[in-house]
Design a protein around this motif. Structure first.
Motif, PDB file in Angstrom:
ATOM      1  N   LEU A  86       0.850  -1.183   0.000  1.00  0.00           N
ATOM      2  CA  LEU A  86       0.000   0.000   0.000  1.00  0.00           C
ATOM      3  C   LEU A  86       0.893   1.243   0.000  1.00  0.00           C
ATOM      4  CD1 LEU A  86      -2.988   0.767   0.108  1.00  0.00           C
ATOM      5  CD2 LEU A  86      -2.845   0.731   2.597  1.00  0.00           C
ATOM      6  N   LYS A 126      -1.559  -2.489  -5.438  1.00  0.00           N
ATOM      7  CA  LYS A 126      -2.350  -2.289  -4.223  1.00  0.00           C
ATOM      8  C   LYS A 126      -3.812  -2.430  -4.594  1.00  0.00           C
ATOM      9  CE  LYS A 126      -2.473   2.709  -4.927  1.00  0.00           C
ATOM     10  NZ  LYS A 126      -2.041   4.010  -4.406  1.00  0.00           N
ATOM     11  N   LYS A 128      -8.026  -1.229  -3.561  1.00  0.00           N
ATOM     12  CA  LYS A 128      -8.833  -0.220  -2.890  1.00  0.00           C
ATOM     13  C   LYS A 128      -9.247  -0.770  -1.523  1.00  0.00           C
ATOM     14  CE  LYS A 128     -10.795   1.638  -7.113  1.00  0.00           C
ATOM     15  NZ  LYS A 128     -11.993   1.766  -7.920  1.00  0.00           N
ATOM     16  N   SER A 129      -8.693  -0.186  -0.485  1.00  0.00           N
ATOM     17  CA  SER A 129      -9.128  -0.508   0.869  1.00  0.00           C
ATOM     18  C   SER A 129      -8.707   0.645   1.764  1.00  0.00           C
ATOM     19  CB  SER A 129      -8.531  -1.831   1.361  1.00  0.00           C
ATOM     20  OG  SER A 129      -7.157  -1.715   1.553  1.00  0.00           O
ATOM     21  N   THR A 130      -9.496   0.903   2.753  1.00  0.00           N
ATOM     22  CA  THR A 130      -9.205   2.011   3.649  1.00  0.00           C
ATOM     23  C   THR A 130      -7.962   1.725   4.479  1.00  0.00           C
ATOM     24  OG1 THR A 130     -11.567   2.437   3.777  1.00  0.00           O
ATOM     25  CG2 THR A 130     -10.188   3.484   5.446  1.00  0.00           C
ATOM     26  N   LEU A 131      -7.845   0.483   4.963  1.00  0.00           N
ATOM     27  CA  LEU A 131      -6.705   0.074   5.782  1.00  0.00           C
ATOM     28  C   LEU A 131      -6.036  -1.130   5.133  1.00  0.00           C
ATOM     29  CD1 LEU A 131      -8.521   0.261   9.235  1.00  0.00           C
ATOM     30  CD2 LEU A 131      -6.988   1.975   8.248  1.00  0.00           C
ATOM     31  N   SER A 132      -4.877  -1.498   5.633  1.00  0.00           N
ATOM     32  CA  SER A 132      -4.195  -2.669   5.085  1.00  0.00           C
ATOM     33  C   SER A 132      -4.993  -3.932   5.416  1.00  0.00           C
ATOM     34  CB  SER A 132      -2.775  -2.774   5.633  1.00  0.00           C
ATOM     35  OG  SER A 132      -2.814  -3.012   7.017  1.00  0.00           O
TER      36      SER A 132
END
Length: 154
Positions: A86, A126, A128-132
């Protein structure tokens, strides 16, 4: 999922300094189910995997490398190194064209990929996600995406 290895090329997948045995075992189980050619670990955090219920280590080649330098020196000829990280430089997985011959490298959840791995990677991806995400989940998503896409770059 039927896999045609002559058409598909090959891919390996592994973790650099994996944190927990469960993550490795789950990733290996997914790798076996999704057509990986081999699995590997880098660093000193490896242990026997109770979560490897399909015994992937006995079904496909497993390699362990003491350091990133050792791993990088043994990349298969013609294989592209694809780091999953990320970072701002990483390409969204949704638009990524998987190389026909590649090795996917994931970092541990607590440290990510080393700076050296990021610098030496031919590609960084990477999602699409707010957090890992959990490392075994991230690896499974990458392999699933590879399986969905029929065209590969050379």
């Amino acid at each position: 999922m039927k896999i045609d290895t002559l058409e598909q090329g090959f891919f390996g997948i592994g973790i650099q300094n994996g944190k927990t045995p469960e993550n490795l075992g789950v990733l290996w189980r997914s790798a076996q189910n999704m057509g990986a050619s081999y699995i590997f670990t880098i660093g000193n955090r490896y242990a026997k995997q109770a979560c490897d219920t399909h015994k992937a280590v006995g079904a496909m080649p497993y390699f362990h490398y003491e350091s990133f330098e050792d791993f990088y020196a043994h990349l298969p000829k013609g294989a592209m190194l694809v780091g999953v990280e990320l970072t701002d430089e990483a390409v969204p997985l949704e638009s990524f064209k998987h190389p026909r011959r590649c090795v996917y490298l994931l970092g541990a959840e607590d440290h990510g990929l080393s700076n050296e791995a990021i610098e030496k990677a031919h590609h960084l991806v990477k999602f699409k996600s707010t957090l890992s995400l959990n490392v075994s989940v991230a690896g499974s998503i990458v392999m699933y995406d590879r399986g969905l896409k029929t065209e590969f770059s050379t």
